[in-house]
Write a protein that holds these residues in place. Structure first.
Motif, PDB file in Angstrom:
ATOM      1  N   ARG A  14       9.410   2.375  -7.747  1.00  0.00           N
ATOM      2  CA  ARG A  14       8.884   2.002  -6.487  1.00  0.00           C
ATOM      3  C   ARG A  14       9.031   1.229  -5.942  1.00  0.00           C
ATOM      4  O   ARG A  14       9.394   0.814  -5.057  1.00  0.00           O
ATOM      5  CB  ARG A  14       7.263   2.716  -6.800  1.00  0.00           C
ATOM      6  CG  ARG A  14       6.844   2.064  -5.133  1.00  0.00           C
ATOM      7  CD  ARG A  14       5.168   1.718  -5.639  1.00  0.00           C
ATOM      8  NE  ARG A  14       4.903   1.037  -4.308  1.00  0.00           N
ATOM      9  CZ  ARG A  14       5.226  -0.695  -4.298  1.00  0.00           C
ATOM     10  NH1 ARG A  14       5.638  -1.435  -4.368  1.00  0.00           N
ATOM     11  NH2 ARG A  14       4.591  -1.125  -2.696  1.00  0.00           N
ATOM     12  N   ARG A  41       7.773  12.879  -5.146  1.00  0.00           N
ATOM     13  CA  ARG A  41       7.759  12.513  -6.492  1.00  0.00           C
ATOM     14  C   ARG A  41       8.921  12.160  -7.419  1.00  0.00           C
ATOM     15  O   ARG A  41       9.630  10.953  -7.351  1.00  0.00           O
ATOM     16  CB  ARG A  41       6.720  11.987  -7.132  1.00  0.00           C
ATOM     17  CG  ARG A  41       5.624  11.872  -6.148  1.00  0.00           C
ATOM     18  CD  ARG A  41       3.891  11.797  -6.432  1.00  0.00           C
ATOM     19  NE  ARG A  41       3.829  10.631  -7.297  1.00  0.00           N
ATOM     20  CZ  ARG A  41       3.990  10.213  -8.606  1.00  0.00           C
ATOM     21  NH1 ARG A  41       3.913  11.228  -9.399  1.00  0.00           N
ATOM     22  NH2 ARG A  41       3.221   9.015  -9.198  1.00  0.00           N
ATOM     23  N   ARG A  45       0.701  -1.048   0.162  1.00  0.00           N
ATOM     24  CA  ARG A  45       0.141   0.247  -0.069  1.00  0.00           C
ATOM     25  C   ARG A  45       0.748   1.839   0.025  1.00  0.00           C
ATOM     26  O   ARG A  45       0.575   2.177  -0.431  1.00  0.00           O
ATOM     27  CB  ARG A  45      -0.649   0.181   0.991  1.00  0.00           C
ATOM     28  CG  ARG A  45      -1.767  -1.178   1.176  1.00  0.00           C
ATOM     29  CD  ARG A  45      -2.894  -1.119   2.391  1.00  0.00           C
ATOM     30  NE  ARG A  45      -3.767   0.045   2.842  1.00  0.00           N
ATOM     31  CZ  ARG A  45      -3.657   1.045   3.854  1.00  0.00           C
ATOM     32  NH1 ARG A  45      -3.867  -0.184   5.072  1.00  0.00           N
ATOM     33  NH2 ARG A  45      -4.817   1.709   4.227  1.00  0.00           N
ATOM     34  N   THR A  46       1.930   1.115  -0.058  1.00  0.00           N
ATOM     35  CA  THR A  46       2.832   2.075  -0.302  1.00  0.00           C
ATOM     36  C   THR A  46       3.690   3.263  -1.382  1.00  0.00           C
ATOM     37  O   THR A  46       3.204   2.178  -2.461  1.00  0.00           O
ATOM     38  CB  THR A  46       3.843   2.190   0.652  1.00  0.00           C
ATOM     39  OG1 THR A  46       4.980   1.571   1.876  1.00  0.00           O
ATOM     40  CG2 THR A  46       5.299   3.193  -0.100  1.00  0.00           C
ATOM     41  N   THR A  47       3.372   4.210  -1.413  1.00  0.00           N
ATOM     42  CA  THR A  47       3.026   4.719  -3.025  1.00  0.00           C
ATOM     43  C   THR A  47       4.209   5.810  -2.312  1.00  0.00           C
ATOM     44  O   THR A  47       4.684   6.419  -1.820  1.00  0.00           O
ATOM     45  CB  THR A  47       1.268   6.224  -3.000  1.00  0.00           C
ATOM     46  OG1 THR A  47       1.780   6.500  -1.715  1.00  0.00           O
ATOM     47  CG2 THR A  47       0.578   4.684  -2.989  1.00  0.00           C
ATOM     48  N   MET A  48       4.774   5.870  -3.288  1.00  0.00           N
ATOM     49  CA  MET A  48       5.620   7.171  -3.772  1.00  0.00           C
ATOM     50  C   MET A  48       5.423   8.636  -2.878  1.00  0.00           C
ATOM     51  O   MET A  48       6.062   9.778  -2.606  1.00  0.00           O
ATOM     52  CB  MET A  48       5.841   7.301  -5.143  1.00  0.00           C
ATOM     53  CG  MET A  48       6.915   5.940  -6.195  1.00  0.00           C
ATOM     54  SD  MET A  48       8.484   6.077  -5.095  1.00  0.00           S
ATOM     55  CE  MET A  48       9.638   6.558  -6.643  1.00  0.00           C
ATOM     56  N   THR A  49       4.027   8.957  -3.396  1.00  0.00           N
ATOM     57  CA  THR A  49       3.429  10.163  -2.270  1.00  0.00           C
ATOM     58  C   THR A  49       3.434  10.261  -1.141  1.00  0.00           C
ATOM     59  O   THR A  49       3.754  10.939  -0.674  1.00  0.00           O
ATOM     60  CB  THR A  49       1.701  11.128  -3.320  1.00  0.00           C
ATOM     61  OG1 THR A  49       2.060  10.392  -4.954  1.00  0.00           O
ATOM     62  CG2 THR A  49       1.409  11.799  -2.905  1.00  0.00           C
TER      63      THR A  49
END
Length: 225
Positions: free
Chosen positions: A71, A61, A47-51
């Motif tokens: 990512r 980003r 669930r980790t995002t670059m944002t």
């Protein structure tokens, strides 16, 4: 002609002033990895995002992609760093306890694992909570051989030679501690002290009750395959 301080405003062709670029506040790779580690520890790698990482690290980003490419590569870099840090710590623990009596050595090693969890909860959460990337198997692959070698030495001192069964027993012992840590840090949120006490008790019980003939029987069964 004086050039002025490097942080003085810079004149554009149009004659308007813009702030000079300050390179002193650029995030380092380690700082970006720290931010990514914190996010992964909280929400999991999937669930980790670059944002989210950019917001945690106070960057963009674009900067993250410039440093790591993707990512997945950033997540892999975090996993590799945390794995190297944790395994190096555990190897030092194994070396420091080499001359201890066997039971005390096992207690010391389990205690050290949970001490690490107290001091570096995010790093250990990343390793034992991230299943998709196989980081838990990388942990086993790194630590099992050292534990198995210690088991073989211990049983040899008792007059029993064991072979592949030492690897199985090492996997069992390591798995108990990691699973208890997983439940404490991620699933249940139990106290680390209480989890440590349970893991130590379970480890010592296994070492006390597993008999050499059981291990030799396992080795013999493997030899017949």
């Amino acid at each position: 002609m004086a050039t002025g301080d490097k942080n003085d405003p810079v004149r554009t062709d149009a004659g308007t002033a813009r702030p000079a670029r300050n390179t002193r506040n650029r995030p380092t790779d380690d700082e970006l990895l720290d931010a990514a580690c914190a996010v992964i520890a909280e929400v999991g790698a999937e669930r980790t995002t670059m944002t989210a990482i950019a917001e945690r690290g106070g960057t963009t980003r674009v900067t993250l992609y410039a440093h790591f490419g993707s990512r997945d590569e950033l997540v892999n870099r975090v996993m590799t760093r945390e794995l190297d840090t944790f395994t190096s710590f555990m190897f030092e623990v194994y070396d420091a306890s080499e001359d201890m009596p066997y039971g005390a050595r096992a207690r010391y090693s389990v205690q050290a694992l949970f001490d690490y969890a107290r001091r570096h909860p995010a790093g250990l959460r990343v390793l034992i909570g991230h299943r998709e990337g196989g980081s838990d198997r990388r942990l086993y692959a790194a630590l099992e051989p050292r534990i198995a070698a210690r088991l073989r030495d211990n049983y040899a001192e008792r007059g029993a030679r064991i072979d592949a069964s030492a690897d199985t027993l090492a996997s069992l012992l390591l798995g108990m501690s990691l699973d208890v840590a997983h439940r404490a840090l991620i699933v249940d949120g139990a106290g680390v002290d209480e989890a440590c006490d349970l893991a130590i008790t379970a480890t010592l019980a296994v070492l006390r009750d597993v008999r050499p003939e059981q291990l030799r029987a396992l080795d013999e069964s493997l030899g017949r395959r």
